[in-house]
Every structure is written in structure tokens, then in C-alpha cells.
Design a protein around this motif. Structure first.
Motif, PDB file in Angstrom:
ATOM      1  N   GLN A   8       0.853  -1.199   0.000  1.00  0.00           N
ATOM      2  CA  GLN A   8       0.000   0.000   0.000  1.00  0.00           C
ATOM      3  C   GLN A   8       0.885   1.243   0.000  1.00  0.00           C
ATOM      4  OE1 GLN A   8      -1.222  -1.279   3.794  1.00  0.00           O
ATOM      5  NE2 GLN A   8      -3.337  -1.668   3.225  1.00  0.00           N
ATOM      6  N   PRO A   9       1.067   1.891  -1.140  1.00  0.00           N
ATOM      7  CA  PRO A   9       1.898   3.094  -1.145  1.00  0.00           C
ATOM      8  C   PRO A   9       1.252   4.228  -0.344  1.00  0.00           C
ATOM      9  CG  PRO A   9       1.213   2.498  -3.380  1.00  0.00           C
ATOM     10  CD  PRO A   9       0.618   1.494  -2.456  1.00  0.00           C
ATOM     11  N   GLY A  10      -0.092   4.299  -0.364  1.00  0.00           N
ATOM     12  CA  GLY A  10      -0.778   5.349   0.349  1.00  0.00           C
ATOM     13  C   GLY A  10      -2.110   4.866   0.890  1.00  0.00           C
ATOM     14  N   MET A  11      -2.480   5.418   2.060  1.00  0.00           N
ATOM     15  CA  MET A  11      -3.755   5.065   2.677  1.00  0.00           C
ATOM     16  C   MET A  11      -4.374   6.323   3.260  1.00  0.00           C
ATOM     17  SD  MET A  11      -4.519   1.718   2.839  1.00  0.00           S
ATOM     18  CE  MET A  11      -5.329   1.361   4.415  1.00  0.00           C
ATOM     19  N   PHE A  12      -5.714   6.364   3.240  1.00  0.00           N
ATOM     20  CA  PHE A  12      -6.455   7.431   3.899  1.00  0.00           C
ATOM     21  C   PHE A  12      -7.326   6.800   4.973  1.00  0.00           C
ATOM     22  CE2 PHE A  12      -5.553  11.093   1.297  1.00  0.00           C
ATOM     23  CZ  PHE A  12      -5.223  10.565   0.063  1.00  0.00           C
ATOM     24  N   VAL A  13      -7.488   7.516   6.078  1.00  0.00           N
ATOM     25  CA  VAL A  13      -8.395   7.058   7.126  1.00  0.00           C
ATOM     26  C   VAL A  13      -9.046   8.285   7.765  1.00  0.00           C
ATOM     27  CG1 VAL A  13      -6.618   7.027   8.943  1.00  0.00           C
ATOM     28  CG2 VAL A  13      -8.641   5.575   9.152  1.00  0.00           C
ATOM     29  N   GLN A  14     -10.265   8.109   8.152  1.00  0.00           N
ATOM     30  CA  GLN A  14     -10.981   9.189   8.827  1.00  0.00           C
ATOM     31  C   GLN A  14     -10.530   9.236  10.283  1.00  0.00           C
ATOM     32  OE1 GLN A  14     -13.014  10.667   6.505  1.00  0.00           O
ATOM     33  NE2 GLN A  14     -13.229  12.387   7.925  1.00  0.00           N
ATOM     34  N   GLU A  15     -10.390  10.432  10.803  1.00  0.00           N
ATOM     35  CA  GLU A  15     -10.039  10.608  12.213  1.00  0.00           C
ATOM     36  C   GLU A  15     -10.967   9.773  13.084  1.00  0.00           C
ATOM     37  OE1 GLU A  15     -10.414  14.668  13.395  1.00  0.00           O
ATOM     38  OE2 GLU A  15      -9.025  14.481  15.081  1.00  0.00           O
ATOM     39  N   LYS A  16     -10.380   9.134  14.107  1.00  0.00           N
ATOM     40  CA  LYS A  16     -11.070   8.301  15.098  1.00  0.00           C
ATOM     41  C   LYS A  16     -11.399   6.897  14.590  1.00  0.00           C
ATOM     42  CE  LYS A  16     -13.064  12.327  17.391  1.00  0.00           C
ATOM     43  NZ  LYS A  16     -14.294  13.034  17.804  1.00  0.00           N
ATOM     44  N   THR A  20      -5.577  -0.444   9.064  1.00  0.00           N
ATOM     45  CA  THR A  20      -4.608  -1.548   9.015  1.00  0.00           C
ATOM     46  C   THR A  20      -3.614  -1.314   7.890  1.00  0.00           C
ATOM     47  OG1 THR A  20      -6.192  -3.158   9.899  1.00  0.00           O
ATOM     48  CG2 THR A  20      -4.287  -4.027   8.718  1.00  0.00           C
ATOM     49  N   LEU A  21      -2.344  -1.355   8.235  1.00  0.00           N
ATOM     50  CA  LEU A  21      -1.278  -1.221   7.239  1.00  0.00           C
ATOM     51  C   LEU A  21      -0.652  -2.596   7.033  1.00  0.00           C
ATOM     52  CD1 LEU A  21       0.413   2.079   8.494  1.00  0.00           C
ATOM     53  CD2 LEU A  21      -1.581   1.772   7.016  1.00  0.00           C
ATOM     54  N   ASP A  22      -0.571  -3.017   5.781  1.00  0.00           N
ATOM     55  CA  ASP A  22      -0.156  -4.383   5.482  1.00  0.00           C
ATOM     56  C   ASP A  22       1.360  -4.536   5.383  1.00  0.00           C
ATOM     57  OD1 ASP A  22      -2.929  -4.990   3.161  1.00  0.00           O
ATOM     58  OD2 ASP A  22      -2.830  -5.011   5.363  1.00  0.00           O
ATOM     59  N   CYS A  23       1.828  -5.709   5.795  1.00  0.00           N
ATOM     60  CA  CYS A  23       3.242  -6.048   5.682  1.00  0.00           C
ATOM     61  C   CYS A  23       3.359  -7.562   5.566  1.00  0.00           C
ATOM     62  CB  CYS A  23       4.007  -5.556   6.904  1.00  0.00           C
ATOM     63  SG  CYS A  23       5.750  -6.082   6.955  1.00  0.00           S
ATOM     64  N   THR A  24       4.041  -8.021   4.559  1.00  0.00           N
ATOM     65  CA  THR A  24       4.381  -9.440   4.469  1.00  0.00           C
ATOM     66  C   THR A  24       5.885  -9.577   4.404  1.00  0.00           C
ATOM     67  OG1 THR A  24       4.177  -9.447   2.057  1.00  0.00           O
ATOM     68  CG2 THR A  24       2.233 -10.098   3.318  1.00  0.00           C
ATOM     69  N   SER A  82      -7.618   6.624  15.060  1.00  0.00           N
ATOM     70  CA  SER A  82      -6.622   7.456  14.376  1.00  0.00           C
ATOM     71  C   SER A  82      -6.722   8.921  14.775  1.00  0.00           C
ATOM     72  CB  SER A  82      -6.803   7.337  12.854  1.00  0.00           C
ATOM     73  OG  SER A  82      -6.578   6.026  12.422  1.00  0.00           O
ATOM     74  N   GLN A  83      -5.547   9.538  14.844  1.00  0.00           N
ATOM     75  CA  GLN A  83      -5.453  10.966  15.179  1.00  0.00           C
ATOM     76  C   GLN A  83      -4.745  11.680  14.029  1.00  0.00           C
ATOM     77  OE1 GLN A  83      -3.222  10.975  18.838  1.00  0.00           O
ATOM     78  NE2 GLN A  83      -4.835   9.932  19.994  1.00  0.00           N
ATOM     79  N   LEU A  84      -4.954  12.985  13.938  1.00  0.00           N
ATOM     80  CA  LEU A  84      -4.335  13.753  12.862  1.00  0.00           C
ATOM     81  C   LEU A  84      -2.811  13.610  12.898  1.00  0.00           C
ATOM     82  CD1 LEU A  84      -6.499  17.005  12.909  1.00  0.00           C
ATOM     83  CD2 LEU A  84      -6.688  15.053  11.360  1.00  0.00           C
ATOM     84  N   GLY A  85      -2.273  13.479  14.102  1.00  0.00           N
ATOM     85  CA  GLY A  85      -0.828  13.340  14.255  1.00  0.00           C
ATOM     86  C   GLY A  85      -0.291  11.997  13.788  1.00  0.00           C
ATOM     87  N   GLY A 109       7.434   1.237   2.550  1.00  0.00           N
ATOM     88  CA  GLY A 109       6.650   2.207   3.300  1.00  0.00           C
ATOM     89  C   GLY A 109       5.238   2.409   2.800  1.00  0.00           C
ATOM     90  N   THR A 110       4.386   2.860   3.705  1.00  0.00           N
ATOM     91  CA  THR A 110       3.006   3.255   3.401  1.00  0.00           C
ATOM     92  C   THR A 110       2.796   4.649   3.946  1.00  0.00           C
ATOM     93  OG1 THR A 110       2.143   0.998   3.489  1.00  0.00           O
ATOM     94  CG2 THR A 110       0.561   2.797   3.821  1.00  0.00           C
ATOM     95  N   ARG A 111       2.343   5.547   3.085  1.00  0.00           N
ATOM     96  CA  ARG A 111       2.067   6.916   3.541  1.00  0.00           C
ATOM     97  C   ARG A 111       0.614   6.989   3.988  1.00  0.00           C
ATOM     98  NH1 ARG A 111       4.846  11.329   3.294  1.00  0.00           N
ATOM     99  NH2 ARG A 111       6.303  10.473   1.764  1.00  0.00           N
ATOM    100  N   LEU A 112       0.415   7.291   5.267  1.00  0.00           N
ATOM    101  CA  LEU A 112      -0.923   7.372   5.855  1.00  0.00           C
ATOM    102  C   LEU A 112      -1.336   8.823   6.011  1.00  0.00           C
ATOM    103  CD1 LEU A 112      -3.353   5.949   7.256  1.00  0.00           C
ATOM    104  CD2 LEU A 112      -2.109   6.233   9.409  1.00  0.00           C
ATOM    105  N   LYS A 113      -2.533   9.115   5.556  1.00  0.00           N
ATOM    106  CA  LYS A 113      -3.092  10.449   5.747  1.00  0.00           C
ATOM    107  C   LYS A 113      -4.384  10.306   6.545  1.00  0.00           C
ATOM    108  CE  LYS A 113      -3.848  14.887   4.865  1.00  0.00           C
ATOM    109  NZ  LYS A 113      -3.018  15.965   5.476  1.00  0.00           N
ATOM    110  N   VAL A 114      -4.437  10.991   7.692  1.00  0.00           N
ATOM    111  CA  VAL A 114      -5.632  10.975   8.528  1.00  0.00           C
ATOM    112  C   VAL A 114      -6.452  12.216   8.210  1.00  0.00           C
ATOM    113  CG1 VAL A 114      -6.529  10.915  10.870  1.00  0.00           C
ATOM    114  CG2 VAL A 114      -4.395   9.717  10.315  1.00  0.00           C
ATOM    115  N   LEU A 115      -7.711  12.013   7.887  1.00  0.00           N
ATOM    116  CA  LEU A 115      -8.600  13.102   7.469  1.00  0.00           C
ATOM    117  C   LEU A 115      -9.472  13.572   8.624  1.00  0.00           C
ATOM    118  CD1 LEU A 115      -9.727  11.455   4.114  1.00  0.00           C
ATOM    119  CD2 LEU A 115      -7.909  13.149   4.461  1.00  0.00           C
ATOM    120  N   ALA A 116      -9.582  14.883   8.755  1.00  0.00           N
ATOM    121  CA  ALA A 116     -10.403  15.449   9.830  1.00  0.00           C
ATOM    122  C   ALA A 116     -11.888  15.321   9.525  1.00  0.00           C
ATOM    123  CB  ALA A 116     -10.028  16.918  10.027  1.00  0.00           C
TER     124      ALA A 116
END
Lengths: 116, 115
Positions: A8-16, A20-24, A82-85, A109-116
Motif C-alpha cells: 500500500q503506497p498510500g492510505m487514507f483514514v478518517q479521524e477516530k 490496518t497497514l499491510d506487511c508481508t 486514528s489521530q491527525l498526528g 513504506g506506506t504513507r498514511l493520511k488521517v482526514l479530519a
């Protein structure tokens, strides 16, 4: 051969929400360690959680837990509430002795962005 | 200091010049690792020290790269005749070995720009 894969190069998640970030991984060494690190935009590498290959229970550290499925060779990181930080790059890493010495290799790596 | 210290934090050099990057690990940490991170990429292993010896140099990209560690402490990564593709952040990490989890403690990196 040693190998760590993060698909997963990038993931978005809503705050709170939880994410899950995958790794094999792949290794021929029966004794190995799995790690997750967080790298914010500041560039520092922050250790989050560790799982040993002989550990019977999944590791947990606060809001972080590691979903360790040994037979499937997966070590997914779960971040709850999830938190913005939490927005950052996340790296999965493995330590083993396949090469004859204790080497730590990292996924892409996976870049995670948490959305407010 | 309490953490891994790297210097310089930023280095801009001209193609063909030599550069030295320094790492001062956490006191008592016997294992020391160098990694390279290109922009937006993962960490590429370069070299591992246990004490003053380097049992694994397999990640050094070419013979222009060398590293040493003295007194079981400070390490220097030297890049000779720098090329533009050497531009990256060079990260140093140290570890107590297999005590507890044996996690790596990272410095803040040395950002190298080769013009």
C-alpha cells in the motif's frame, strides 16, 4: 532470501477510525524480529512496536497492535482511533540472520493520511 | 547526548568532491547501521558494524563508499568522488543488539545534495 513487502503506497483514514497497514515478509531464519517505525514529515524514525517470531501473542503498544499471522508471513500494523498526528510514513522492518549477520531490512513504506 | 547524533545535518557538495558523514551512537550500543533513503523512498541498507568490525558491507553501492568505526563508538561514512545519484538522506542507527527487542534507534540523518 530476506524480503519485506508493503503493498500500500498510500492510505487514507478518517479521524477516530481504525486502519490496518499491510506487511508481508519472507525469511528462512526461524528466529526473527518484526518492527514498525513511523516517519513524520520531520524525517525522524520513531519505533512503534516489535514482534518476535516465537511470541505467542500479538504485540500491543497503546493504540498500536501488530496482527501477526506466522503461517501467512504477515505482520500488519493496526492503528486504532486514528489521530491527525498519525499522518506519516510507516515502515515495516525485519531483523534476521539469513545473511549470516543480524541485518534489518525495511519495506518501501506506506504513507498514511488521517482526514479530519 | 542521549540519542544518536549525526553530522552534518545538511551537506551540499559539488560532483567529484569527497564527503564525510559522522555518526555518534548511543553510549553502550555495540551495533551500528548505516542506511540511505532517497526522496520518498524506503531505507536501503549500506553497512553494519558490531564493535569496530564490519561483518556486513554488502549494501555499499560501489567502491567509492567506505565506512569505519573507532573505539566501538563513532562511525564515519565516506563517499569519494560524489555523483548526483548519491544525493539522499543518510541515516545512522544503533542498537544494544538483541537485548529486549533490539530495536534500532535512529539519528536525524545527514541530507546530502550533490550538485
Amino acid at each position: 532470501a530476506q524480503k519485506i513487502t508493503q503493498t500500500q503506497p498510500g492510505m487514507f483514514v478518517q479521524e477516530k477510525e481504525a486502519v490496518t497497514l499491510d506487511c508481508t515478509y519472507d525469511t528462512s531464519d526461524p528466529s526473527y524480529g518484526l518492527f514498525w517505525y513511523k516517519q513524520p514529515s520531520s524525517g525522524e524514525m520513531i519505533f512503534l512496536i516489535y514482534q518476535g517470531s516465537y511470541d505467542q501473542q500479538n504485540a500491543t503498544e497503546g493504540r498500536y497492535s501488530l496482527n501477526f499471522q506466522k503461517a501467512r508471513k504477515s505482520a500488519n500494523l493496526v492503528i486504532s482511533a486514528s489521530q491527525l498526528g498519525d499522518s506519516a510514513m510507516y515502515f515495516c522492518a525485519m531483523r534476521d540472520r539469513t545473511s549470516g549477520t543480524y541485518k534489518y531490512i525495511f519495506g518501501t513504506g506506506t504513507r498514511l493520511k488521517v482526514l479530519a | 547526548g542521549a540519542g544518536v547524533s549525526q553530522s552534518p545535518s545538511n551537506k551540499v557538495t559539488e560532483k567529484g568532491k569527497d564527503v564525510e558523514l559522522r555518526c555518534d551512537p548511543i553510549s553502550g550500543h555495540t551495533a551500528l547501521y548505516w542506511y540511505r533513503q532517497s526522496l520518498g523512498q524506503g531505507l536501503e541498507f549500506l553497512i553494519y558494524f558490531q564493535g569496530n568490525s564490519a561483518p556486513d558491507k554488502s549494501g555499499l553501492p560501489s567502491d567509492r563508499f567506505s565506512a569505519e568505526r573507532t573505539g566501538g563508538s563513532v562511525s564515519t561514512l565516506t563517499i569519494q568522488r560524489t555523483q548526483q545519484e548519491d544525493s539522499a538522506v543518510y541515516l545512522c542507527a544503533s542498537s544494544l543488539g538483541l537485548s529486549n527487542t533490539g530495536e534500532l534507534f535512529f539519528g536525524e540523518g545527514s541530507r546530502l545534495t550533490v550538485l
